[in-house]
Design a protein around this motif. Sequence first.
Motif, PDB file in Angstrom:
ATOM      1  N   GLY A  15      -7.819   5.548   1.103  1.00 60.25           N
ATOM      2  CA  GLY A  15      -7.136   4.821   2.168  1.00 60.25           C
ATOM      3  C   GLY A  15      -6.550   3.505   1.710  1.00 60.25           C
ATOM      4  N   SER A  16      -6.006   2.775   2.669  1.00 61.92           N
ATOM      5  CA  SER A  16      -5.341   1.497   2.391  1.00 61.92           C
ATOM      6  C   SER A  16      -5.837   0.415   3.331  1.00 61.92           C
ATOM      7  N   ARG A  18      -4.737  -3.911   4.275  1.00 55.59           N
ATOM      8  CA  ARG A  18      -3.892  -5.068   4.007  1.00 55.59           C
ATOM      9  C   ARG A  18      -4.679  -6.322   4.366  1.00 55.59           C
ATOM     10  N   ARG A  65      -1.620  -0.248  -7.711  1.00 56.56           N
ATOM     11  CA  ARG A  65      -2.331   0.053  -6.472  1.00 56.56           C
ATOM     12  C   ARG A  65      -2.314  -1.125  -5.495  1.00 56.56           C
ATOM     13  N   PHE A  66      -2.335  -2.329  -6.042  1.00 56.20           N
ATOM     14  CA  PHE A  66      -2.380  -3.529  -5.211  1.00 56.20           C
ATOM     15  C   PHE A  66      -1.049  -4.268  -5.311  1.00 56.20           C
ATOM     16  N   THR A  67      -0.622  -4.826  -4.199  1.00 54.33           N
ATOM     17  CA  THR A  67       0.610  -5.604  -4.163  1.00 54.33           C
ATOM     18  C   THR A  67       0.365  -6.903  -3.410  1.00 54.33           C
ATOM     19  N   GLN A  80      -1.755  -5.998  -0.216  1.00 55.27           N
ATOM     20  CA  GLN A  80      -1.727  -4.593   0.182  1.00 55.27           C
ATOM     21  C   GLN A  80      -2.504  -3.794  -0.858  1.00 55.27           C
ATOM     22  N   MET A  81      -3.514  -3.076  -0.396  1.00 53.72           N
ATOM     23  CA  MET A  81      -4.374  -2.318  -1.296  1.00 53.72           C
ATOM     24  C   MET A  81      -4.272  -0.838  -0.944  1.00 53.72           C
ATOM     25  N   ASN A  82      -3.837  -0.053  -1.894  1.00 50.71           N
ATOM     26  CA  ASN A  82      -3.657   1.388  -1.673  1.00 50.71           C
ATOM     27  C   ASN A  82      -4.584   2.185  -2.588  1.00 50.71           C
ATOM     28  N   SER A  83      -4.763   3.450  -2.246  1.00 48.46           N
ATOM     29  CA  SER A  83      -5.581   4.364  -3.042  1.00 48.46           C
ATOM     30  C   SER A  83      -6.934   3.748  -3.364  1.00 48.46           C
ATOM     31  N   LEU A  84      -7.559   3.214  -2.345  1.00 52.57           N
ATOM     32  CA  LEU A  84      -8.840   2.530  -2.541  1.00 52.57           C
ATOM     33  C   LEU A  84      -9.934   3.503  -2.951  1.00 52.57           C
ATOM     34  N   ASP A  88     -13.720  -0.542  -5.426  1.00 56.64           N
ATOM     35  CA  ASP A  88     -12.996  -1.673  -4.830  1.00 56.64           C
ATOM     36  C   ASP A  88     -13.829  -2.391  -3.775  1.00 56.64           C
TER      37      ASP A  88
END
Length: 121
Positions: A15-16, A18, A65-67, A80-84, A88
């Motif tokens: 999941g993601s 923010r 993965r992170f922006t 923004q954190m994706n593909s957690l 993490d």
Amino acid sequence: VQLQAYGGGLVQAGGSLRLSCAASGRIFTSYAVAWFRQAPGKERAFVASIKWSGSTYYADSLKGRFTISRDNDKNMVHLQMNSLNPDDTAVYYCAAGPNQFYTLARQYKYWGQGTEVTVSS
């Protein structure tokens, strides 16, 4: 000068989330803002930073993965954190300091209170 981090929570692996960091005072447009994280039993580790100009720098293991982004008009920085994944899981802190790509916690003077992120498998 105050920083407030929020947006953490419980998310399933893959999941993601923010995270947001709200800053007060004039420092925001003069300083870089960084995110760090601290997992249980581990030292606080650098995640990403962004200069006032918008230039960014990431921990190698988190690239892609992170922006990190910032809105200077609103005194906000986002992560923004994706593909957690469960690795993490940590308390995430935002920090402000000199407009450089510093990666050590001691190089940042101002800190938010942290927001907890838990990733379940």
